[in-house]
Scaffold this active site. Structure first.
Site, PDB file in Angstrom:
ATOM      1  CE1 TYR A 251      -2.187 -50.204  52.382  1.00 42.74           C
ATOM      2  CE2 TYR A 251      -3.902 -50.541  50.740  1.00 42.74           C
ATOM      3  CZ  TYR A 251      -2.575 -50.662  51.138  1.00 42.74           C
ATOM      4  OH  TYR A 251      -1.663 -51.237  50.280  1.00 42.74           O
TER       5      TYR A 251
ATOM      6  CB  SER B 229      -2.382 -49.716  46.735  1.00 41.37           C
ATOM      7  OG  SER B 229      -3.421 -50.653  46.649  1.00 41.37           O
TER       8      SER B 229
HETATM    9  P1  NDP Z   1       4.706 -56.621  53.890  1.00 41.58           P
HETATM   10  O1  NDP Z   1       3.845 -56.541  55.096  1.00 41.58           O
HETATM   11  O2  NDP Z   1       5.267 -57.937  53.510  1.00 41.58           O
HETATM   12  O3  NDP Z   1       5.917 -55.583  54.023  1.00 41.58           O
HETATM   13  C1  NDP Z   1       5.746 -54.328  54.611  1.00 41.58           C
HETATM   14  C2  NDP Z   1       7.116 -53.732  54.864  1.00 41.58           C
HETATM   15  O4  NDP Z   1       6.963 -52.434  55.451  1.00 41.58           O
HETATM   16  C3  NDP Z   1       7.945 -54.560  55.830  1.00 41.58           C
HETATM   17  O5  NDP Z   1       9.275 -54.600  55.402  1.00 41.58           O
HETATM   18  C4  NDP Z   1       7.845 -53.793  57.136  1.00 41.58           C
HETATM   19  O6  NDP Z   1       9.022 -54.011  57.902  1.00 41.58           O
HETATM   20  C5  NDP Z   1       7.768 -52.360  56.624  1.00 41.58           C
HETATM   21  N1  NDP Z   1       7.171 -51.451  57.592  1.00 41.58           N
HETATM   22  C6  NDP Z   1       5.929 -51.502  58.124  1.00 41.58           C
HETATM   23  N2  NDP Z   1       5.769 -50.524  59.021  1.00 41.58           N
HETATM   24  C7  NDP Z   1       6.948 -49.838  59.059  1.00 41.58           C
HETATM   25  C8  NDP Z   1       7.412 -48.726  59.801  1.00 41.58           C
HETATM   26  N3  NDP Z   1       6.642 -48.100  60.713  1.00 41.58           N
HETATM   27  N4  NDP Z   1       8.671 -48.285  59.580  1.00 41.58           N
HETATM   28  C9  NDP Z   1       9.473 -48.906  58.688  1.00 41.58           C
HETATM   29  N5  NDP Z   1       9.091 -49.961  57.956  1.00 41.58           N
HETATM   30  C10 NDP Z   1       7.830 -50.423  58.145  1.00 41.58           C
HETATM   31  O7  NDP Z   1       3.822 -56.032  52.721  1.00 41.58           O
HETATM   32  P2  NDP Z   1       4.123 -55.651  51.178  1.00 41.58           P
HETATM   33  O8  NDP Z   1       5.477 -56.026  50.789  1.00 41.58           O
HETATM   34  O9  NDP Z   1       2.987 -56.148  50.419  1.00 41.58           O
HETATM   35  O10 NDP Z   1       3.987 -54.065  51.271  1.00 41.58           O
HETATM   36  C11 NDP Z   1       4.889 -53.167  50.627  1.00 41.58           C
HETATM   37  C12 NDP Z   1       4.098 -52.007  50.048  1.00 41.58           C
HETATM   38  O11 NDP Z   1       3.293 -52.487  48.981  1.00 41.58           O
HETATM   39  C13 NDP Z   1       3.160 -51.331  51.033  1.00 41.58           C
HETATM   40  O12 NDP Z   1       3.219 -49.932  50.859  1.00 41.58           O
HETATM   41  C14 NDP Z   1       1.796 -51.849  50.612  1.00 41.58           C
HETATM   42  O13 NDP Z   1       0.770 -50.957  50.938  1.00 41.58           O
HETATM   43  C15 NDP Z   1       2.003 -51.961  49.114  1.00 41.58           C
HETATM   44  N6  NDP Z   1       1.036 -52.803  48.418  1.00 41.58           N
HETATM   45  C16 NDP Z   1       0.990 -54.158  48.642  1.00 41.58           C
HETATM   46  C17 NDP Z   1       0.076 -54.942  47.988  1.00 41.58           C
HETATM   47  C18 NDP Z   1      -0.028 -56.421  48.173  1.00 41.58           C
HETATM   48  O14 NDP Z   1      -1.002 -57.037  47.700  1.00 41.58           O
HETATM   49  N7  NDP Z   1       0.931 -57.056  48.834  1.00 41.58           N
HETATM   50  C19 NDP Z   1      -0.873 -54.351  47.015  1.00 41.58           C
HETATM   51  C20 NDP Z   1      -0.727 -52.938  46.854  1.00 41.58           C
HETATM   52  C21 NDP Z   1       0.201 -52.207  47.528  1.00 41.58           C
HETATM   53  P3  NDP Z   1       9.140 -54.054  59.508  1.00 41.58           P
HETATM   54  O15 NDP Z   1       7.958 -54.787  60.023  1.00 41.58           O
HETATM   55  O16 NDP Z   1      10.443 -54.764  59.722  1.00 41.58           O
HETATM   56  O17 NDP Z   1       9.194 -52.625  59.925  1.00 41.58           O
END
Ligand code: NDP
Length: 265
Positions: free
Chosen positions: A154, A141
């Site tokens: 985070y 990020s």
């Molecule tokens: P979302 O919340 O939409 O997606 C997060 C994903 O992570 C989901 O598919 C969720 O699936 C999965 N997840 C969460 N916890 C677990 C776990 N314990 N085991 C397996 N899977 C898990 O957010 P984003 O798509 O935005 O996030 C994706 C990445 O991008 C993250 O690392 C986030 O930090 C990073 N990011 C996002 C930004 C943004 O503005 N959106 C900016 C910078 C970085 P499920 O709940 O089914 O397990």
């Protein structure tokens, strides 16, 4: 690099950036392993990939469950006979000041954002080294480069990724392994809603800057291009986030004063 028939393992593929990555790789004819906790959402993503059934392997897992990682990695590697691209994307944030942050929430954030991916990387790396090829992509990020209020754990987890994977890249230089850190700014996903409160439960509240953020499909396209070009780091962000990173590096004192005036940043 063409992704046709390449095996790509994406964690956090049930939503947001991970889901968009699944569609982007599917369009290029890759074979996919999609992981996250919610199997029904992974099944939905699989269907929307529009690939032959055999080309998408749904592998539900909780990346925070350390005891299951080795078996899941084994299953993933055996399924298609190897993994060409591992994308450590699963992640979770929180929305709590340090004074209200419990150790449980700090640990939960580190387990998902740092230890989970580190364990998967460790499990997949030997087979990549053996084949002298593979890409390890980590979704960090812009908060891997600077602090913001109410997201200390985070921010720490994303800074940890930066140090860890920069080191891995040095250690594997010359071994055919590509290591790329991706630092997105605001992206329109469920990340804000899924942020944990002080009890470790999702806050279920959206954030205006996230709502107005980049389209995850565009972010995914940039990531695929970055892999093809063998980039080591991608900052995919708007001008405000890029400026903030620059300020933090060049003028840390001014950066802090500037950030304290911002509503959320
Ligand atoms: P979302 O919340 O939409 O997606 C997060 C994903 O992570 C989901 O598919 C969720 O699936 C999965 N997840 C969460 N916890 C677990 C776990 N314990 N085991 C397996 N899977 C898990 O957010 P984003 O798509 O935005 O996030 C994706 C990445 O991008 C993250 O690392 C986030 O930090 C990073 N990011 C996002 C930004 C943004 O503005 N959106 C900016 C910078 C970085 P499920 O709940 O089914 O397990």
């Amino acid at each position: 690099m063409s992704f046709m028939n390449k095996v790509v393992w994406i964690t956090g593929a049930s939503s947001g950036i991970g889901e968009a990555l699944a569609y982007a790789f599917a369009k290029q004819g890759a074979r996919l392993i999609v992981s996250a906790r919610r199997k029904e959402e992974l099944d939905r993503v699989k269907k929307q990939c529009l690939l032959p059934d055999k080309d998408v392997f749904v592998l539900p897992m909780d990346v925070a469950d350390a005891s299951s990682i080795a078996n899941k990695a084994d299953e993933a590697i055996r399924h298609f006979g190897g993994v060409d691209v591992l994308i450590n994307n699963a992640g979770v944030s929180h929305w709590t000041k340090v004074k209200d942050l419990s150790m449980d929430v700090i640990r939960q954030i580190m387990e998902v954002n740092f230890f989970g991916g580190a364990a998967l990387t460790r499990a997949v790396l030997p087979s990549m080294l053996e084949r002298k090829q593979g890409s390890i992509v980590v979704i960090s990020s812009v908060l891997g480069k600077m602090p913001v209020r109410k997201q200390a754990a985070y921010v720490a987890s994303k800074h940890a990724l930066q140090g860890y994977y920069d080191t891995l890249r040095m250690e594997t230089a010359g071994d055919g392994i590509h290591v790329m850190l991706v630092c997105p700014g605001f992206v329109r996903t469920n990340v804000a809603k899924n942020s944990l409160n002080r009890e470790g439960k999702p806050i279920n509240q959206d954030n205006e800057r996230i709502q107005k953020g980049l389209d995850p499909a565009d972010v995914a396209d940039s990531i695929l291009k970055g892999i093809e070009q063998g980039k080591t780091e991608l900052i995919i962000a708007g001008k405000p986030e890029r400026t903030a990173i620059w300020l933090k590096r060049m003028f840390p004192g001014y950066f802090t004063r500037f950030m304290l005036k911002q509503k959320m940043l």
